[in-house]
Design a protein around this motif. Sequence first.
Motif, PDB file in Angstrom:
ATOM      1  N   ALA A  82     -18.379 -40.468 130.572  1.00  0.00           N
ATOM      2  CA  ALA A  82     -17.700 -40.492 129.417  1.00  0.00           C
ATOM      3  C   ALA A  82     -17.787 -41.617 128.505  1.00  0.00           C
ATOM      4  O   ALA A  82     -17.546 -42.769 129.057  1.00  0.00           O
ATOM      5  CB  ALA A  82     -16.236 -40.127 129.544  1.00  0.00           C
ATOM      6  N   ALA A  83     -17.942 -41.606 127.222  1.00  0.00           N
ATOM      7  CA  ALA A  83     -17.704 -42.555 126.316  1.00  0.00           C
ATOM      8  C   ALA A  83     -16.864 -42.350 125.222  1.00  0.00           C
ATOM      9  O   ALA A  83     -16.740 -41.398 124.671  1.00  0.00           O
ATOM     10  CB  ALA A  83     -19.020 -43.061 125.771  1.00  0.00           C
ATOM     11  N   PHE A  84     -15.943 -43.220 124.905  1.00  0.00           N
ATOM     12  CA  PHE A  84     -14.988 -42.996 123.975  1.00  0.00           C
ATOM     13  C   PHE A  84     -15.178 -43.929 122.846  1.00  0.00           C
ATOM     14  O   PHE A  84     -15.840 -45.107 123.056  1.00  0.00           O
ATOM     15  CB  PHE A  84     -13.724 -43.392 124.504  1.00  0.00           C
ATOM     16  N   PHE A  85     -15.033 -43.506 121.607  1.00  0.00           N
ATOM     17  CA  PHE A  85     -15.493 -44.062 120.242  1.00  0.00           C
ATOM     18  C   PHE A  85     -13.901 -44.317 119.373  1.00  0.00           C
ATOM     19  O   PHE A  85     -13.354 -43.084 119.438  1.00  0.00           O
ATOM     20  CB  PHE A  85     -16.447 -43.334 119.670  1.00  0.00           C
ATOM     21  N   ILE A  86     -13.511 -45.227 118.986  1.00  0.00           N
ATOM     22  CA  ILE A  86     -12.733 -45.435 117.875  1.00  0.00           C
ATOM     23  C   ILE A  86     -12.976 -46.173 116.871  1.00  0.00           C
ATOM     24  O   ILE A  86     -13.540 -47.240 116.956  1.00  0.00           O
ATOM     25  CB  ILE A  86     -11.425 -46.048 118.740  1.00  0.00           C
ATOM     26  N   GLY A  87     -12.427 -45.739 115.737  1.00  0.00           N
ATOM     27  CA  GLY A  87     -12.699 -46.293 114.434  1.00  0.00           C
ATOM     28  C   GLY A  87     -11.463 -46.848 113.950  1.00  0.00           C
ATOM     29  O   GLY A  87     -10.300 -46.862 114.474  1.00  0.00           O
ATOM     30  N   GLU A  88     -11.454 -47.440 112.460  1.00  0.00           N
ATOM     31  CA  GLU A  88     -10.056 -47.787 111.967  1.00  0.00           C
ATOM     32  C   GLU A  88      -9.333 -46.635 111.592  1.00  0.00           C
ATOM     33  O   GLU A  88      -9.968 -45.368 111.469  1.00  0.00           O
ATOM     34  CB  GLU A  88     -10.358 -48.496 110.698  1.00  0.00           C
ATOM     35  N   PRO A  89      -7.885 -46.463 111.413  1.00  0.00           N
ATOM     36  CA  PRO A  89      -7.113 -45.491 111.163  1.00  0.00           C
ATOM     37  C   PRO A  89      -7.694 -44.504 109.811  1.00  0.00           C
ATOM     38  O   PRO A  89      -7.754 -43.488 109.805  1.00  0.00           O
ATOM     39  CB  PRO A  89      -5.973 -45.781 110.839  1.00  0.00           C
ATOM     40  N   GLU A  90      -8.415 -45.142 108.822  1.00  0.00           N
ATOM     41  CA  GLU A  90      -8.771 -44.820 107.571  1.00  0.00           C
ATOM     42  C   GLU A  90     -10.448 -44.432 107.760  1.00  0.00           C
ATOM     43  O   GLU A  90     -11.033 -44.413 106.674  1.00  0.00           O
ATOM     44  CB  GLU A  90      -8.577 -45.502 106.432  1.00  0.00           C
ATOM     45  N   GLU A  91     -10.650 -43.934 108.928  1.00  0.00           N
ATOM     46  CA  GLU A  91     -12.189 -43.624 109.077  1.00  0.00           C
ATOM     47  C   GLU A  91     -12.579 -42.490 109.885  1.00  0.00           C
ATOM     48  O   GLU A  91     -11.485 -42.210 110.743  1.00  0.00           O
ATOM     49  CB  GLU A  91     -12.786 -44.640 109.740  1.00  0.00           C
ATOM     50  N   PHE A  92     -13.508 -41.800 109.541  1.00  0.00           N
ATOM     51  CA  PHE A  92     -14.117 -40.514 110.472  1.00  0.00           C
ATOM     52  C   PHE A  92     -15.134 -41.141 111.221  1.00  0.00           C
ATOM     53  O   PHE A  92     -15.838 -42.047 110.922  1.00  0.00           O
ATOM     54  CB  PHE A  92     -14.566 -39.520 109.739  1.00  0.00           C
ATOM     55  N   ILE A  93     -15.530 -40.733 112.423  1.00  0.00           N
ATOM     56  CA  ILE A  93     -16.412 -41.046 113.160  1.00  0.00           C
ATOM     57  C   ILE A  93     -17.777 -40.072 113.212  1.00  0.00           C
ATOM     58  O   ILE A  93     -17.379 -38.850 113.482  1.00  0.00           O
ATOM     59  CB  ILE A  93     -16.288 -41.430 114.646  1.00  0.00           C
ATOM     60  N   THR A  94     -18.903 -40.385 113.002  1.00  0.00           N
ATOM     61  CA  THR A  94     -20.116 -39.463 113.006  1.00  0.00           C
ATOM     62  C   THR A  94     -21.044 -39.933 114.203  1.00  0.00           C
ATOM     63  O   THR A  94     -21.430 -41.385 114.463  1.00  0.00           O
ATOM     64  CB  THR A  94     -20.796 -39.383 111.818  1.00  0.00           C
ATOM     65  N   ILE A  95     -21.356 -39.049 114.972  1.00  0.00           N
ATOM     66  CA  ILE A  95     -22.026 -39.276 116.077  1.00  0.00           C
ATOM     67  C   ILE A  95     -23.569 -38.463 115.948  1.00  0.00           C
ATOM     68  O   ILE A  95     -23.416 -37.236 115.618  1.00  0.00           O
ATOM     69  CB  ILE A  95     -21.601 -38.500 117.638  1.00  0.00           C
ATOM     70  N   HIS A  96     -24.527 -39.260 115.673  1.00  0.00           N
ATOM     71  CA  HIS A  96     -25.820 -38.928 115.530  1.00  0.00           C
ATOM     72  C   HIS A  96     -26.903 -38.687 116.536  1.00  0.00           C
ATOM     73  O   HIS A  96     -26.999 -39.907 117.275  1.00  0.00           O
ATOM     74  CB  HIS A  96     -26.346 -39.518 114.191  1.00  0.00           C
ATOM     75  N   TYR A  97     -27.492 -37.664 117.136  1.00  0.00           N
ATOM     76  CA  TYR A  97     -28.386 -37.573 118.271  1.00  0.00           C
ATOM     77  C   TYR A  97     -29.880 -38.146 117.569  1.00  0.00           C
ATOM     78  O   TYR A  97     -30.338 -37.426 116.873  1.00  0.00           O
ATOM     79  CB  TYR A  97     -28.518 -36.183 118.728  1.00  0.00           C
ATOM     80  N   ASP A  98     -30.180 -39.334 118.089  1.00  0.00           N
ATOM     81  CA  ASP A  98     -31.380 -39.867 117.658  1.00  0.00           C
ATOM     82  C   ASP A  98     -32.560 -39.126 118.581  1.00  0.00           C
ATOM     83  O   ASP A  98     -33.711 -38.942 118.260  1.00  0.00           O
ATOM     84  CB  ASP A  98     -31.590 -41.536 117.750  1.00  0.00           C
ATOM     85  N   GLN A  99     -32.339 -39.111 119.828  1.00  0.00           N
ATOM     86  CA  GLN A  99     -33.293 -38.730 120.759  1.00  0.00           C
ATOM     87  C   GLN A  99     -32.313 -38.415 122.023  1.00  0.00           C
ATOM     88  O   GLN A  99     -31.503 -39.174 122.798  1.00  0.00           O
ATOM     89  CB  GLN A  99     -34.116 -39.858 121.178  1.00  0.00           C
TER      90      GLN A  99
END
Length: 238
Positions: A82-99
């Motif tokens: 598992a990998a956890f991602f966190i941004g600043e409170p005023e941000e959305f996170i986008t995960i893009h599959y490159d490969q």
Amino acid sequence: MSPNFKLQCHFILIFLTALRGESRYLELREAADYDPFLLFSANLKRELAGEQPYRRALRCLDMLSLQGQFTFTADRPQLHCAAFFIGEPEEFITIHYDQVSIDCQGGDFLKVFDGWILKGEKFPSSQDHPLPTAERYIDFCETGLSRRSIRSSQNVAMIFFRVREPGNGFTLTIKTDPNLFPCNVISQTPNGKFTLIVPHQHRNCSFSIIYPVVIKISDLTLGHVNGLQLKVSCLLVS
């Protein structure tokens, strides 16, 4: 020290340093000569804040608070990752599959979850999140690259994955976008000031802080009654 205890300690260190924005420093200083207390220095945090997005390998158990491109390549069967991602409170996170190179038919999987799951608890909770729980999971083995980019509903997201064949894996790019009206937030820092505004929406919102802190609510607007704005000020001690 048992291997299981060492793994738990390593995860806790990754978790805390990622929340401080210093996960790259941990990766660079992963040799045994670093001092863990240096990870929390204010000077180091300011240095990392000015860096550009970067590339590095993704671990089976990882946490990241920086934008960049991350590649996971299995060197042996990895069954529970598992990998956890966190941004600043005023941000959305986008995960893009490159490969992506995994064997879905052979039991591999790669799933994005819109939020976090920690010790069986979901954040945001099912009552607070705008989507039904089932729709918060996006399974690559079902969608393929037809859904190449996935954006979170708040400042946290995570992936679950299993890769059995050595050499297989995937590459992701993590980006953040501004969220003008954040509703559900996990704070990266134990101090500071934050304003939560949800204009003209009837929904539940939450603000979570990992650290033990004193919370002072300086201004709480509950709505309007007969043209009057209702406000409450209070002090909460955790």
